[in-house]
Design a protein around this motif. Structure first.
Motif, PDB file in Angstrom:
ATOM      1  N   GLY A   1       0.800  -1.211   0.000  1.00  0.00           N
ATOM      2  CA  GLY A   1       0.000   0.000   0.000  1.00  0.00           C
ATOM      3  C   GLY A   1       0.834   1.262   0.000  1.00  0.00           C
ATOM      4  O   GLY A   1       0.498   2.253  -0.648  1.00  0.00           O
ATOM      5  N   LEU A   2       1.939   1.226   0.723  1.00  0.00           N
ATOM      6  CA  LEU A   2       2.823   2.390   0.773  1.00  0.00           C
ATOM      7  C   LEU A   2       3.472   2.666  -0.577  1.00  0.00           C
ATOM      8  O   LEU A   2       3.810   3.804  -0.890  1.00  0.00           O
ATOM      9  CB  LEU A   2       3.910   2.168   1.845  1.00  0.00           C
ATOM     10  CG  LEU A   2       3.391   2.072   3.288  1.00  0.00           C
ATOM     11  CD1 LEU A   2       4.529   1.762   4.236  1.00  0.00           C
ATOM     12  CD2 LEU A   2       2.688   3.371   3.680  1.00  0.00           C
TER      13      LEU A   2
ATOM     14  N   ILE B   1     -10.614  -2.167  -4.746  1.00  0.00           N
ATOM     15  CA  ILE B   1     -11.055  -3.199  -5.691  1.00  0.00           C
ATOM     16  C   ILE B   1     -12.196  -2.652  -6.542  1.00  0.00           C
ATOM     17  O   ILE B   1     -12.241  -2.866  -7.763  1.00  0.00           O
ATOM     18  CB  ILE B   1     -11.496  -4.469  -4.945  1.00  0.00           C
ATOM     19  CG1 ILE B   1     -10.298  -5.142  -4.282  1.00  0.00           C
ATOM     20  CG2 ILE B   1     -12.169  -5.444  -5.903  1.00  0.00           C
ATOM     21  CD1 ILE B   1      -9.264  -5.649  -5.264  1.00  0.00           C
ATOM     22  N   THR B   2     -13.113  -1.939  -5.915  1.00  0.00           N
ATOM     23  CA  THR B   2     -14.198  -1.308  -6.671  1.00  0.00           C
ATOM     24  C   THR B   2     -13.644  -0.315  -7.678  1.00  0.00           C
ATOM     25  O   THR B   2     -14.196  -0.134  -8.767  1.00  0.00           O
ATOM     26  CB  THR B   2     -15.169  -0.600  -5.712  1.00  0.00           C
ATOM     27  OG1 THR B   2     -15.741  -1.567  -4.826  1.00  0.00           O
ATOM     28  CG2 THR B   2     -16.298   0.095  -6.472  1.00  0.00           C
TER      29      THR B   2
ATOM     30  N   VAL C   1      -1.554  -1.438 -11.798  1.00  0.00           N
ATOM     31  CA  VAL C   1      -0.610  -1.937 -10.793  1.00  0.00           C
ATOM     32  C   VAL C   1      -0.844  -1.260  -9.459  1.00  0.00           C
ATOM     33  O   VAL C   1      -0.850  -1.879  -8.394  1.00  0.00           O
ATOM     34  CB  VAL C   1       0.847  -1.716 -11.266  1.00  0.00           C
ATOM     35  CG1 VAL C   1       1.823  -2.062 -10.153  1.00  0.00           C
ATOM     36  CG2 VAL C   1       1.133  -2.548 -12.497  1.00  0.00           C
ATOM     37  N   ALA C   2      -1.060   0.083  -9.497  1.00  0.00           N
ATOM     38  CA  ALA C   2      -1.269   0.836  -8.260  1.00  0.00           C
ATOM     39  C   ALA C   2      -2.503   0.369  -7.524  1.00  0.00           C
ATOM     40  O   ALA C   2      -2.470   0.145  -6.295  1.00  0.00           O
ATOM     41  CB  ALA C   2      -1.384   2.327  -8.587  1.00  0.00           C
ATOM     42  N   VAL C   3      -3.612   0.220  -8.245  1.00  0.00           N
ATOM     43  CA  VAL C   3      -4.841  -0.235  -7.602  1.00  0.00           C
ATOM     44  C   VAL C   3      -4.685  -1.652  -7.061  1.00  0.00           C
ATOM     45  O   VAL C   3      -5.165  -1.987  -5.976  1.00  0.00           O
ATOM     46  CB  VAL C   3      -6.017  -0.154  -8.598  1.00  0.00           C
ATOM     47  CG1 VAL C   3      -7.266  -0.790  -8.015  1.00  0.00           C
ATOM     48  CG2 VAL C   3      -6.291   1.300  -8.965  1.00  0.00           C
ATOM     49  N   SER C   4      -3.969  -2.504  -7.793  1.00  0.00           N
ATOM     50  CA  SER C   4      -3.746  -3.865  -7.329  1.00  0.00           C
ATOM     51  C   SER C   4      -2.900  -3.894  -6.060  1.00  0.00           C
ATOM     52  O   SER C   4      -3.164  -4.668  -5.135  1.00  0.00           O
ATOM     53  CB  SER C   4      -3.051  -4.683  -8.430  1.00  0.00           C
ATOM     54  OG  SER C   4      -3.866  -4.754  -9.584  1.00  0.00           O
ATOM     55  N   LEU C   5      -1.872  -3.040  -6.002  1.00  0.00           N
ATOM     56  CA  LEU C   5      -1.049  -2.960  -4.803  1.00  0.00           C
ATOM     57  C   LEU C   5      -1.859  -2.494  -3.602  1.00  0.00           C
ATOM     58  O   LEU C   5      -1.709  -3.010  -2.491  1.00  0.00           O
ATOM     59  CB  LEU C   5       0.144  -2.026  -5.038  1.00  0.00           C
ATOM     60  CG  LEU C   5       1.271  -2.571  -5.915  1.00  0.00           C
ATOM     61  CD1 LEU C   5       2.276  -1.464  -6.240  1.00  0.00           C
ATOM     62  CD2 LEU C   5       1.973  -3.740  -5.241  1.00  0.00           C
ATOM     63  N   LEU C   6      -2.713  -1.517  -3.838  1.00  0.00           N
ATOM     64  CA  LEU C   6      -3.562  -1.037  -2.752  1.00  0.00           C
ATOM     65  C   LEU C   6      -4.504  -2.140  -2.277  1.00  0.00           C
ATOM     66  O   LEU C   6      -4.793  -2.259  -1.079  1.00  0.00           O
ATOM     67  CB  LEU C   6      -4.371   0.181  -3.210  1.00  0.00           C
ATOM     68  CG  LEU C   6      -3.564   1.467  -3.388  1.00  0.00           C
ATOM     69  CD1 LEU C   6      -4.411   2.552  -4.042  1.00  0.00           C
ATOM     70  CD2 LEU C   6      -3.041   1.963  -2.058  1.00  0.00           C
TER      71      LEU C   6
END
Length: 278
Positions: free
Chosen positions: A117-118, A237-238, A270-275
């Motif tokens: 997340g970071l 995820i949404t 990638v960013a949304v997946s990491l979050l």
């Protein structure tokens, strides 16, 4: 796993609803589209009431009304944004903005982000810059007006999700019903005040109705996902909903974007997946 599946279903429904709403807003004034979509969404939630139950407590009324005001702004800003286009750039921008605020609220309420997340949060900001950086002849660079609308829509969506999450978990679909009733009233009032500026174009009734129905289902699935897990995970995820919008925009409208923007869209994913992993 249940929360994950519910959130994925919400993202798919949001993506399809946004595409249909944005396409409908190209045929008539955005308020004409939203005037149909919002009441259609309310009708679906009323039909769900006997099956899922509803408790109209003070918390459900207050947070539901707040989500309704945010929803009215989100409807109008999002459909206007997607009507201006390009959908396959503006939709991810809106999604990333809509994911940041719920993550912040979740952290303040005691949820925790790991290393993923970071990394994901600053990467999301980089993605916003990349998808907005198209240039040159024939590019799909969004206008400043479109970008401002996209950021506004993302903020309104984020507030709507946060407010829904704050409603007591034992109130069933009451927050959704109150929220959609308030948003419908706000939209119809705005349309009445701006009646002479709405033009004479006939709205796309079928597309607008379908957009409202799908938006209602997306809200319900998000609410169930947030009640089953963390707000941060459910929200990000949404926020994958642009996948549906972009796929439809590319296949139906043949929208194209530059290579740098494709990199930005990949970065956004990638960013949304990491979050989500966080």
């Amino acid at each position: 796993m249940l929360a994950l599946m519910l959130a994925l279903g919400s993202s798919l429904a949001y993506g399809c609803a946004d595409f249909l709403g944005g396409l409908g807003a190209r045929k008539a004034h955005v308020l004409r589209t939203v005037m149909i979509a919002a009441p259609a969404s309310l009708a679906v939630e009323l039909l769900l009431w006997p099956f899922l139950g509803a408790s109209f407590s003070a918390g459900a009324l207050g947070w539901g009304a707040a989500s309704g005001i945010a929803s009215a702004a989100a409807f109008a800003l999002l459909y206007r944004t997607l009507a201006i286009g390009p959908m396959n750039v503006l939709s991810p921008v809106t999604a990333l903005v809509s994911a940041v605020l719920p993550v912040a609220v979740g952290l303040l309420q005691g949820e925790h982000l790991g290393a993923a997340g970071l990394v994901g949060l600053p990467l999301a900001l980089v993605a916003v810059i990349l998808v907005s950086a198209g240039h040159g002849a024939g590019s799909a660079r969004p206008s400043r007006t479109a970008l401002l609308s996209a950021f506004g829509a993302g903020g309104a969506i984020a507030l709507q999700l946060v407010f829904l999450h704050q409603a007591p978990s034992d109130t069933g679909v009451a927050p959704l019903i109150i929220g959609r009733a308030v948003s419908s009233a706000v939209i119809l009032a705005a349309a009445g005040l701006m009646y002479r500026r709405l033009g004479s174009e006939r709205p796309a009734y079928a597309m607008s109705t379908a957009a409202g129905v799908l938006d209602s289902m997306a809200n319900l699935l998000f609410l169930l996902a947030a009640r089953s897990g963390d707000l941060t995970v459910a929200a990000v995820i949404t926020a994958l909903y642009p996948a549906g919008t972009v796929l439809l925009a590319r296949s139906v409208l043949a929208e194209r974007i530059r290579r740098s923007q494709l990199v930005g869209l990949g970065t956004a994913a990638v960013a949304v997946s990491l979050l989500a992993l966080a």
